[in-house]
Write a protein that holds these residues in place. Sequence first.
Motif, PDB file in Angstrom:
ATOM      1  N   THR A  17       0.850  -1.183   0.000  1.00 37.19           N
ATOM      2  CA  THR A  17       0.000   0.000   0.000  1.00 37.19           C
ATOM      3  C   THR A  17       0.893   1.243   0.000  1.00 37.19           C
ATOM      4  O   THR A  17       1.788   1.371   0.820  1.00 37.19           O
ATOM      5  N   THR A 277     -10.252  -0.169   4.729  1.00 40.16           N
ATOM      6  CA  THR A 277      -9.141  -1.113   4.567  1.00 40.16           C
ATOM      7  C   THR A 277      -8.612  -1.137   3.137  1.00 40.16           C
ATOM      8  O   THR A 277      -7.451  -1.466   2.911  1.00 40.16           O
ATOM      9  N   TRP A 280      -8.914   3.588   0.141  1.00 39.97           N
ATOM     10  CA  TRP A 280      -8.948   4.896   0.795  1.00 39.97           C
ATOM     11  C   TRP A 280      -7.523   5.339   1.091  1.00 39.97           C
ATOM     12  O   TRP A 280      -6.741   4.585   1.649  1.00 39.97           O
ATOM     13  N   ASP A 281      -7.204   6.560   0.719  1.00 42.15           N
ATOM     14  CA  ASP A 281      -5.863   7.089   0.941  1.00 42.15           C
ATOM     15  C   ASP A 281      -5.951   8.459   1.600  1.00 42.15           C
ATOM     16  O   ASP A 281      -6.634   9.360   1.102  1.00 42.15           O
ATOM     17  N   ARG A 306      -2.568   1.887   5.907  1.00 41.64           N
ATOM     18  CA  ARG A 306      -3.207   3.199   5.707  1.00 41.64           C
ATOM     19  C   ARG A 306      -2.365   4.336   6.267  1.00 41.64           C
ATOM     20  O   ARG A 306      -2.557   5.496   5.886  1.00 41.64           O
TER      21      ARG A 306
END
Length: 479
Positions: A17, A277, A280-281, A306
Motif C-alpha cells: 500500500t 481497509t 482509501w488514501d 493506511r
Amino acid sequence: MAEFEQGTKRTLLILPTGGGKTIVLSGIAYKFAYDRNRNPTGGKVLILAHQNILINQAADKFQTVMELPVFREQGRQTGCLEPVTVSSMQTMQRRLDRFPPDFFRLIIIDEAHHAMSAGYQRILEHFTDARVLGVTATPDRADGKKLSCFDSVAFEYTIKQAIDDGYLVPLKVKRAPLTINLSKVRKRRGDMDASDLGSVIEPYLHQIAEIARGMAKGRRIVCFVPLIRTAKKAAEIFSHYGFRAAWTAGEDDEKTDKLAAFAAGEFDIIFNSMLLTEGWDCPETDCVIVLRPTMSRALYVQMVGRGLRLAAGKKDCLLIDLLFQNDKFTLASPKDILGENRKRSGGGGMAPWMTGGGQQTDAEQRLAKALDKAAKKYQDPRESDKWRSVLENAPANELFDPPCSDSQKRKLKALKLDATALTYSQADAILKAAEAEKMPSNAMRWRLSQLGYSDEEIAGMNFPAARKALAKQKAMGRW
C-alpha cells in the motif's frame, strides 16, 4: 512483461500500500494497448476491481498519468469502446454474453487477493485467451483459499524494502499498557466473530481513549473497529477526552464529507468498521489503532498500511499495539508488517510457489525481539523522567527507611518497574502516584453509568475519584 514474454499466462505483481500500484498497472495497460507513438495497437485491456472507489481510482490515474481516455463499463455505458476499459467485477460478470472470449488481450485485477471469488473466476473462465495480471499488496487470504489462479509472481516489493528505499515512512510500534481478553470470542468464516469482538472491546474504550491521548497527541489517527455500533460509541467517548472524533461506515450518508474533513485536519481521529481497509488514501494519517484484531495477515497489513504513505512533514507512522490475550487464535501482529514470510497468515492461503518455508526473515526476527524486549523489560524508576520527580519529592524517614516490601514489589512489577533499589517510602510514593493517574476499572465505569453519571463525567475521573464517587453513592444507599 518478461513473464508474459516467457509464455506465462497469469502472473502476480505484489506491491505494498502506497507503493505506486495504480501507476504501475496504468503503465502496463498502456504498453498492451498502445504503441510508442501512442497509437492503439488493437489489443484491448480490461482493468477490474470489486469496489467502485478502486475503479474510479484506476480510471482517474490512467487518464491523468497517460493523458488518454478510459472507457467505463457501467450503467448504460457498454461495449468497451476504448483500448482501456475499467469495470467492476460485479458488472462485468453480468455482461459476459456481450463479449467474445478473445475480446481482451490483457485483464488486470486490482486487489487480486479477491481473485479466487466466484465472480472473478467466471470472468477468467470466459476470457480464456487473455493474459491476466493480478496486482495486490497482500497475496494471502484468511479463508485458506490459495491464489492458484496465478502461475507465478512476476515481481514483489515488500513493505520493508519500500521503507528502506524511502517510499514509505518508518513504522513505530508502541505497546499499550492494556490487555484485552478474547476468550469469549467465537470464530466465524475463518476469522473472529465481529459481534463478539464488539461486545468485548467496547467496555475498554475509555481506557483506550486515555492511552491514545497520552501516546498519540497531535497525530492524525485512523482506528479500525469491529462494528458500526462500536465506531459510533468510540467517537462519542473519545470526544470527551479532547479528541475531535468522527465515525463513518459504508451506509453513512456523510462519509464523503467526513473523510474530506479528516483529510483537511478537521478531525483528529476517525473510526470505521472495515470501510477504509481498501481504496482509501489519506497520506497525512500518521497513527493507526487496530481495535479489530484478526487472524488474517492480509487484513492486518491493509489496515496498518493506511498510515505508511509519505506526506509533507510526516516522519513516521505510530502503531498503537494492544495486547489481545487468547488461547484459541493465532492473531496477526506487528511482526507481520515487516516480515516477508507469509506461511502463517490466518489460513495459509498461498499457492505453493508463494510459501517461504516457514522460516522467519531477519526483519521478522528483529521486530519480534524488539517487541518481546519491550513487553518484558522492567524499568528502573530512577532512570525514568516520569518517576524521577516523584522520587525526588517522596517523603523519607530520616531515621529508618527499610527496603520496599514484597507486596510493593509485586505491585511495581505489574507497572513494569524494577523495585530492587527502592526504599519503602519511595515505593509507596510511586504506587500512590500511579493510583492517582490510574483509570477506573470497567466495572466501576459501568456502575457509575448505572448511577446516572454521564460519559463526560466518567471520562474526567481517575481511579481514586471514581472510588470516592462510588463510596459516596453507597453511603447514600443508592446501591
